[in-house]
Structure formats: structure tokens, C-alpha cells
Design a protein around this motif. Structure first.
Motif, short mmCIF file in Angstrom:
data_model
loop_
_atom_site.label_atom_id
_atom_site.label_comp_id
_atom_site.label_asym_id
_atom_site.label_seq_id
_atom_site.Cartn_x
_atom_site.Cartn_y
_atom_site.Cartn_z
N VAL A 1 5.07 4.50 -16.44
CA VAL A 1 5.88 3.82 -15.42
C VAL A 1 5.65 2.32 -15.45
O VAL A 1 6.60 1.52 -15.40
N THR A 2 4.40 1.91 -15.57
CA THR A 2 4.08 0.48 -15.60
C THR A 2 4.67 -0.18 -16.84
O THR A 2 5.18 -1.31 -16.77
N LEU B 1 -6.25 3.78 -9.81
CA LEU B 1 -7.46 3.95 -9.01
C LEU B 1 -7.26 4.99 -7.90
O LEU B 1 -8.16 5.76 -7.59
N PHE B 2 -6.05 5.02 -7.32
CA PHE B 2 -5.78 5.99 -6.26
C PHE B 2 -5.81 7.43 -6.77
O PHE B 2 -6.02 8.36 -5.98
N THR B 3 -5.62 7.64 -8.09
CA THR B 3 -5.68 9.01 -8.61
C THR B 3 -7.07 9.60 -8.46
O THR B 3 -7.24 10.83 -8.47
N LEU B 4 -8.09 8.75 -8.31
CA LEU B 4 -9.46 9.26 -8.14
C LEU B 4 -9.61 10.01 -6.82
O LEU B 4 -10.56 10.76 -6.64
N ILE C 1 0.83 -1.21 0.00
CA ILE C 1 0.00 0.00 0.00
C ILE C 1 0.87 1.26 0.00
O ILE C 1 0.61 2.23 -0.74
N ALA C 2 1.92 1.26 0.83
CA ALA C 2 2.80 2.44 0.91
C ALA C 2 3.44 2.74 -0.44
O ALA C 2 3.45 3.89 -0.90
N HIS C 3 3.96 1.72 -1.10
CA HIS C 3 4.61 1.92 -2.40
C HIS C 3 3.59 2.39 -3.44
O HIS C 3 3.88 3.29 -4.25
N THR C 4 2.41 1.79 -3.43
CA THR C 4 1.40 2.13 -4.44
C THR C 4 0.95 3.58 -4.30
O THR C 4 0.88 4.33 -5.28
N ILE C 5 0.64 3.99 -3.06
CA ILE C 5 0.19 5.36 -2.85
C ILE C 5 1.31 6.35 -3.14
O ILE C 5 1.08 7.43 -3.70
N VAL D 1 -1.38 -5.41 -11.78
CA VAL D 1 -2.28 -5.16 -10.66
C VAL D 1 -1.86 -3.90 -9.92
O VAL D 1 -2.71 -3.03 -9.62
N VAL D 2 -0.58 -3.77 -9.60
CA VAL D 2 -0.11 -2.58 -8.90
C VAL D 2 -0.33 -1.34 -9.75
O VAL D 2 -0.73 -0.28 -9.24
N GLY D 3 -0.09 -1.44 -11.07
CA GLY D 3 -0.33 -0.30 -11.95
C GLY D 3 -1.78 0.13 -11.95
O GLY D 3 -2.08 1.34 -11.89
N VAL D 4 -2.71 -0.82 -11.99
CA VAL D 4 -4.14 -0.50 -11.96
C VAL D 4 -4.53 0.14 -10.63
O VAL D 4 -5.28 1.12 -10.59
N VAL D 5 -4.01 -0.39 -9.53
CA VAL D 5 -4.33 0.17 -8.21
C VAL D 5 -3.80 1.60 -8.10
O VAL D 5 -4.45 2.49 -7.55
#
Length: 475
Positions: free
Chosen positions: A158-159, A366-369, A116-120, A359-363
Motif C-alpha cells: 500500500v505504501t 508498528l500497529f500490527t504488533l 491516528i484514525a486513518h493509520t489504525i 512515516v505513516v507507512g512505518v506507523v
């Protein structure tokens, strides 16, 4: 630090733990150090986060960086480096906790927090640099929807880089290191040699009106969030350890070289910025204080060139932070500790965990919303990192005191107990400060993350909850 011992070949070590060599080992010392240095991107992150320090403690936040950064580097950083040497495996904290305790759920949560930390963090950087890129294209201001579209474009790029292979990611990483170093040299050189009106030394102790009734401790502690945001992700080299040659030696050495370099550079850069402040009240009130300081002291041309280097360095930062986050997710899936684990752990012909990367790229997208909440999410990112590292050093402390870590070539000898004790105390204090800074959003957000983690863990069959994980016998 003694690096004379040997723990065998990388492949032999993996076999002892029940794994095969699946990822491609492409990283040497330079690239490995670069992975950690790019994950920090000290000059670029200071450019975007020093505003936090100024708002909490004014220019005197320089001392908060000196103290907080020292705790980060010389306690938590060194402790994690020694653990990475003992367990040079993709997954970092997740793998280490798994092998030091039977609390598999705790190890899983540690890995989940880091994912979660890396993704955000990747999403936050994409949204932060979107307006700068738009400015280059002639758009002086972006609407919220335009910012999201620009950030999504960056995240897709990036992805794609991470899907292209480790060599491409390593090239981007090395380019980011060059941009980071070039930007720092340019900014520091200009601040040293361009003639302008320097602020007096007393400015270093100026709190900018943030201290009331003589109570300075609270603002000082909150200003320590700057080094918490800046010098973090200590196991970036650990997460890439299975793609690093001679990982038990090189990964922790790369971590230490990058962390200590970032700390020294950060101190020097912030010192020069504070001495170049034209007006303390104006800088403290500014949403972009570093840009204001540089423009007023060394001119708009040098500032624009520095910003260009910052953008390149932050793009590389996004690539590496996403890559290391993917490796944590892949490591959990390899152990069967994720829903759809068999699908998530699949590698393509280039030995890239393509499904986990997607999966990480899609998440991230989604966080940009929730881009309007990214200031809160950034604080939660720092808390997730601090909590994960706090758990791993606390769990490791009794093992270190009993000298029961497996043989590892990079260790701190007699300093280890002192370092691990300090790392544990500092991690507890840092987590408290991070939660205290915004208990409603950051604290509750972290509790929600933990709750969601438990919900996901519940859906993993009990037969796959880490019971097969092998450990290395202590020495």
C-alpha cells in the motif's frame, strides 16, 4: 443545494490562504467520488463489521443501520461537505477548525485524531484480510506471527502504491470502486434471484436474544456502531482537495454522491442478508455471519467470488485511507505544526509527500504488533473520527447561524442551520455510545491519544503553532 456560485480558481484560493499549488491536481468528479466511496467500501466493510450489529442487537440491527446511517449521511455528511466547499484544503478538519477558531491547539488535535484514525484503520484492514489471502495460497489457518507478516507485506505494498504517485493511487482507487460495485451486484443479484428458503419479514425485528427485561435502547444504540464503522471518513475528498480539479464544487459533490450511494446500498444489502438468514441463533453466534448467510443461501462458489471482490476493494480502501491520512499529516507539517516539519512536508519530483507517506507507512506497520487488540483499536478509530467531526461541526455551528462562512459554491441554503444542529447533537451522542461500548479500552485509549497529542504539540515551537495561518473573510 445551490452550486451556482463561484469562489475562483483553485490556485487563486490557495494564494489567498498563503499557500502555493504544490500537489498535482489529477482528480475529476469520478475519481473524487471514488475516493470517498472507496474510503467507505460499504459492501466490504459490512462483510467484516455486521457481526458487531448482530452481536449487539441481532438481525434487528438492520433498523440501527437505517437510523444511524441516516444521521451519519444526512447530518454529519452534509455538514462536512458544505465545510469542505468553503475550505477545500488538504488537512480537512484540521484546516477548517483552524479557520473558524483561534484555538489552534484544538485544530491541531483534530488533525492528530484523524492521522491516528486513518493509520489504525489501514492496519486493521490489513490484519483482517490477511487470513483470506493466506487461504487463497493454501494456508487454512495462520499463527499470530504469520498474520503479522502477511499484514506487513500488505502495508508495504500500500505504501509503495502511494509513493508511486496520485495517478497510480487513482487507478487502484478506480479498480477498488469496480470491485466494490461488482461484488455488491453479484451478492445482491444472487440474493434476489437464487432460490432458497427466505426468512420471514418478522426476522427484521428479531433481536436474537440480545434484549433483556425489555430494555432494548442500549443494544440498539450499540448496534449503531455498524454505520459508524461503515459510513465515516467524511472529508476523504477534502483531504485530497488540493489534488482535485475545481475542488470547491467537485470535492463536496463527490462526498455526497458517495455517502448517499453507500447508505442506500447498505440498507438494501443488509435487508437481503437478514431475509436470507437460515438460523438466527447460529448467525448471531457466528464470528463470520455474512459468510455463513451467503454460503447457506447462494452457495460457496458465489460467496468465494464475492470475497475476492471484497479483498480487492479493501486493498484499495487501504490505499485511499492511507493517502488521505498522509495529507492530514502533510498539511500540519506545511504549517510548521509537526516536529521535523520541514522534512515531513518535502515533496518529490512527482509532487508526492514522500517522507510523510513513509512515516505513516512505518506507523501502520508498528500497529500490527498490537494486532490482537485491533477490535479495540477499530472502535477507537471510529471514536477518533466521530470526535474530530463532532468538534468541527460544533465549532462551525455558530458561524453557520450567523451566515459567516466564506463564499462557497456548494451549500444547503436554509437547511444549513438545521443540518449543523443535527450533526452536532448526533456527534455528541455517537461519541458517548462509542466510549460507553468499552470505556476501559476505547475511552481510556482515546484519552491516551489526546494526551500524546498534547505532548507532541508541546514540542512544537510556539512560533510555529499556527499563528501565521491566514483566513478568508466571511461574506
Amino acid at each position: 443545494m445551490n452550486t451556482s456560485e463561484s469562489s475562483g480558481t483553485d490556485e487563486a484560493y490557495l494564494r489567498k490562504l498563503g499557500y502555493r499549488q504544490e500537489l498535482s491536481r489529477e482528480l475529476g468528479l469520478f475519481s473524487c467520488t471514488g475516493v470517498q466511496f472507496t474510503s467507505i467500501s460499504v459492501g466490504s466493510i459490512i462483510f467484516t463489521t455486521l457481526v458487531v450489529g448482530f452481536q449487539f442487537f441481532g438481525p434487528a440491527s438492520f433498523w440501527a443501520f437505517v437510523v444511524g446511517g441516516g444521521f451519519q449521511v444526512f447530518f454529519v455528511g452534509l455538514a462536512v461537505a458544505e465545510l469542505v466547499s468553503a475550505f477545500p484544503l488538504s488537512g480537512g478538519v484540521y484546516q477548517i477548525i483552524n479557520r473558524l477558531t483561534k484555538a489552534r491547539w484544538l485544530a491541531w488535535q483534530g488533525g492528530w485524531w484523524l492521522v491516528i484514525a486513518h493509520t489504525i484503520a489501514v492496519t486493521a484492514v490489513a490484519v483482517a484480510i490477511a487470513p483470506f489471502l493466506a487461504g487463497w495460497l493454501g494456508y487454512s489457518s495462520l499463527s499470530a506471527s504469520a498474520t503479522i507478516r502477511c499484514a506487513i507485506g500488505l502495508l508495504v505494498a500500500v505504501t509503495i502504491v502511494n509513493l508511486a504517485g496520485v495517478k497510480i493511487a487513482a487507478f487502484v482507487n478506480n479498480l477498488g470502486v469496480f470491485a466494490e460495485v461488482a461484488g455488491i451486484v453479484l451478492a445482491v443479484g444472487a440474493l434476489l434471484f437464487v432460490k432458497y428458503q427466505h426468512a420471514p419479514m418478522s426476522t427484521l425485528n428479531n433481536t436474537g436474544g440480545t434484549v433483556h427485561a425489555g430494555w432494548w435502547l442500549g443494544p440498539f444504540l450499540f448496534a449503531m456502531l455498524v454505520p459508524a464503522f461503515t459510513i465515516s471518513s467524511f472529508d476523504a475528498t477534502g483531504n485530497a482537495a488540493e489534488e482535485t480539479k475545481n475542488a470547491a464544487r467537485i470535492a463536496p459533490l463527490g462526498t455526497c454522491l458517495a455517502n448517499m450511494s453507500a447508505y442506500v446500498i447498505g440498507i438494501g444489502f443488509i435487508y437481503l442478508l437478514v431475509r436470507a438468514i437460515p438460523d438466527v441463533d447460529g448467525v448471531v453466534a457466528s464470528p463470520t455471519p455474512v459468510e455463513l448467510i451467503l454460503t447457506s443461501s447462494v452457495g460457496s462458489v458465489i460467496t468465494s467470488i464475492f470475497e475476492a471482490f471484497v479483498i480487492v476493494a479493501l486493498f484499495a480502501n487501504m490505499v485511499i485511507v492511507q493517502l488521505t491520512g498522509v495529507r492530514v499529516l502533510w498539511a500540519q507539517a506545511r504549517d510548521g505544526q509537526m516536529p521535523a516539519a520541514a522534512w515531513l512536508r518535502k515533496l518529490n519530483h512527482q509532487q508526492i509527500p514522500v517522507n510523510a507517506t513513509l512515516v505513516v507507512g512505518v506507523v501502520c506497520i508498528l500497529f500490527t504488533l498490537w494486532s490482537s487488540l485491533l477490535s479495540v483499536l477499530a472502535a477507537m478509530t471510529a471514536l477518533a473520527w466521530a470526535l474530530a467531526y463532532g468538534v468541527v461541526v460544533a465549532v462551525s455551528l455558530p458561524v453557520v447561524l450567523r451566515k459567516n462562512l466564506p463564499p462557497h459554491p456548494f451549500h444547503l441554503s436554509k437547511l444549513s442551520p438545521f443540518v449543523f444542529c443535527g450533526a452536532t447533537v448526533w456527534s455528541v451522542a455517537l461519541c458517548a455510545v462509542l466510549a460507553w461500548s468499552d470505556p476501559v479500552h476505547t475511552g481510556v485509549g482515546m484519552l491516551a491519544t489526546i494526551a500524546i497529542g498534547f505532548l507532541i504539540y508541546f514540542f512544537i515551537p510556539s512560533t510555529r503553532r499556527g499563528r501565521h495561518i491566514k483566513t478568508i473573510e466571511p461574506r
